[in-house]
Scaffold this active site. Structure first.
Site, PDB file in Angstrom:
ATOM      1  N   LYS A   1      -9.020   3.368  -2.635  1.00 25.38           N
ATOM      2  CA  LYS A   1      -9.462   2.940  -1.315  1.00 25.38           C
ATOM      3  C   LYS A   1     -10.768   3.629  -0.949  1.00 25.38           C
ATOM      4  O   LYS A   1     -10.864   4.858  -0.988  1.00 25.38           O
ATOM      5  CB  LYS A   1      -8.365   3.273  -0.303  1.00 25.38           C
ATOM      6  CG  LYS A   1      -8.523   2.645   1.071  1.00 25.38           C
ATOM      7  CD  LYS A   1      -7.283   2.926   1.910  1.00 25.38           C
ATOM      8  CE  LYS A   1      -7.287   2.182   3.224  1.00 25.38           C
ATOM      9  NZ  LYS A   1      -6.042   2.433   4.009  1.00 25.38           N
TER      10      LYS A   1
ATOM     11  N   CYS B   1      -5.469  -2.557   2.788  1.00 26.02           N
ATOM     12  CA  CYS B   1      -5.301  -2.418   4.226  1.00 26.02           C
ATOM     13  C   CYS B   1      -6.587  -2.749   4.982  1.00 26.02           C
ATOM     14  O   CYS B   1      -7.133  -3.830   4.826  1.00 26.02           O
ATOM     15  CB  CYS B   1      -4.768  -1.016   4.552  1.00 26.02           C
ATOM     16  SG  CYS B   1      -3.946  -0.903   6.160  1.00 26.02           S
TER      17      CYS B   1
ATOM     18  N   GLU C   1       0.842  -1.189   0.000  1.00 22.80           N
ATOM     19  CA  GLU C   1       0.000   0.000   0.000  1.00 22.80           C
ATOM     20  C   GLU C   1       0.881   1.244   0.000  1.00 22.80           C
ATOM     21  O   GLU C   1       1.882   1.322   0.721  1.00 22.80           O
ATOM     22  CB  GLU C   1      -0.884   0.007   1.258  1.00 22.80           C
ATOM     23  CG  GLU C   1      -1.719   1.267   1.409  1.00 22.80           C
ATOM     24  CD  GLU C   1      -2.504   1.320   2.718  1.00 22.80           C
ATOM     25  OE1 GLU C   1      -3.531   2.012   2.753  1.00 22.80           O
ATOM     26  OE2 GLU C   1      -2.074   0.665   3.702  1.00 22.80           O
TER      27      GLU C   1
END
Length: 406
Positions: free
Chosen positions: A157, A195, A43
């Site tokens: 995200k 994540c 990430e």
């Protein structure tokens, strides 16, 4: 059936975007030398994860110094030539380069073209975390870079965690669209959750519904508990899981891109070569003869000068390249801001490679048989016969959940 080799690593972001892209190119070259077909990187690998900073912000006050720090972080983010698009970007139109613009100049800052060049030259399908800037906002994103077709997808995200919300905008759930490619004659359906999105059951379900067999989890979570989640995802989704997290040193040798690089300790990629056994030999002013943890300093040009090596040596074992496991000569946990922990898990929750702790240079990999995903669905298919979809209805705004073909 032929197997596919998937790999990952735990590299830290370089002092600049250009340095990180050079390091990525080196990692892809090393992956190709190990016959890795698909390589996942962490990430925010390109652009940097701003661990430890709040940009000076507290409730009721955002000082100039913090704003300037954010501006430097913004400078190091990648402009991929996409639009804001309500957090979704332009989708297929961006992928297909249909957004128009100057015919003589590519949209964006060239990062897209550089990633596509690296994938094409190495033959490695690259998936990497990237901080993307568009308009005045930053998005934590993932790009899928095919060596033949270039970038075939990008997602942002949907829910930045905690203080990440201060610097990253929310992406649209429409970007959860999985991608499909053919490697060694096998259809690989790939989806990524970034994540703590992996802790969101609906995000995971959105990927399972699309019939993925390779689940990618670039992350910044280096806790021991993360491994349990990755094993759960493998079992729950009956898919292979690859996770990647940066291993970042406290000594400043791998600072996030927003930081000012030290003139004597920049994170530059060194010149190197490989022996027949796969050991890397650094080629600065002094040339070590084996791939071992070394003491070193950096000159003003960013070249690493090796001062000495310990007596340990590693050999490839169980799909892990030399140096992939922590050794007594590597800094202890106290010497790391983030310990890494990259790993590969099968559809039954078994760990095939990793966790890769306290190693910012090695590659880990595993050979996978995608038919294991089908074998696992004999008794568990969370998007099909086990879902009770006659009673539970699942939809995602803007996202087509039709399953990808085998």
């Amino acid at each position: 059936m032929p197997v596919i080799r998937v790999g990952t690593a735990s590299p830290a972001t370089g002092p600049t975007k250009a340095a990180t892209l050079r390091h990525l190119s080196d990692l892809a070259r090393r992956a190709a030398a190990q016959s890795i077909d698909i390589l996942l990187l962490p990430e925010a690998y390109i652009g940097g994860y701003p661990r430890g900073t709040a940009f000076g912000a507290v409730i009721g006050d955002r000082p100039y110094e913090g704003r300037e720090e954010f501006a430097r972080y913004f400078d190091q983010a990648a402009d991929l030539g996409d639009t804001v698009g309500g957090g979704a970007g332009a989708g297929a139109r961006w992928v297909k380069r249909e957004l128009g613009g100057d015919d003589d100049l590519p949209r964006g800052d060239g990062t897209r073209e550089e990633l596509e060049k690296i994938a094409s030259e190495t033959g490695v399908f690259i998936v990497t975390g990237i901080i993307e800037k568009t308009g005045g906002s930053l998005y934590c994103a993932v790009v899928y870079v095919c060596p033949k077709a270039g970038i075939i997808g990008k997602r942002r995200k949907v829910m930045p965690t905690g203080t990440e919300r201060l610097c990253w905008a929310q992406g649209s759930p429409a970007t959860l669209k999985a991608v499909s490619t053919v490697i060694r004659g096998q259809r690989v359906n790939i989806g990524a959750a970034i994540c703590w999105e992996n802790y969101m059951p609906f995000v995971r379900q959105a990927l399972y519904e699309q019939n993925i067999n390779l689940y990618l989890a670039p992350t910044a979570d280096g806790r021991d508990a993360w491994m349990g989640l990755m094993r759960t995802v493998g079992v729950e989704g009956r898919c292979f899981v690859v996770s990647s997290n940066m291993a970042v040193r406290k000594d400043g040798s791998a600072q996030v891109a927003s930081s000012q690089p030290s003139p004597t300790r920049s994170r530059a990629r060194r010149s190197s070569t490989f022996t027949d056994q796969g050991f890397e030999i650094a080629l600065p002013s002094v040339s070590p003869t084996r791939r071992r943890r070394r003491k070193s300093v950096f000159d003003e040009d960013g070249n690493e000068i090796v001062l000495g090596c310990d007596e340990s040596n590693g050999a490839e074992k169980n799909g892990t390249s030399p140096g992939a496991q922590p050794k007594s000569t590597v800094a202890t946990a106290d010497g790391w801001v983030s310990r890494g922990g990259s790993s590969i898990v099968n559809p039954f929750g078994d760990v095939l490679a990793g966790p890769q702790w306290e190693d910012d240079e090695g590659l880990i990999f595993a050979d996978i048989d995608l038919r294991e995903c089908i074998r696992g669905r004999l008794d568990l298919d969370t998007a099909g016969h086990y879902s009770r979809n006659d009673s539970f209805k699942f939809t995602v705004a803007g996202l087509d959940l039709d399953p990808l073909p085998y």
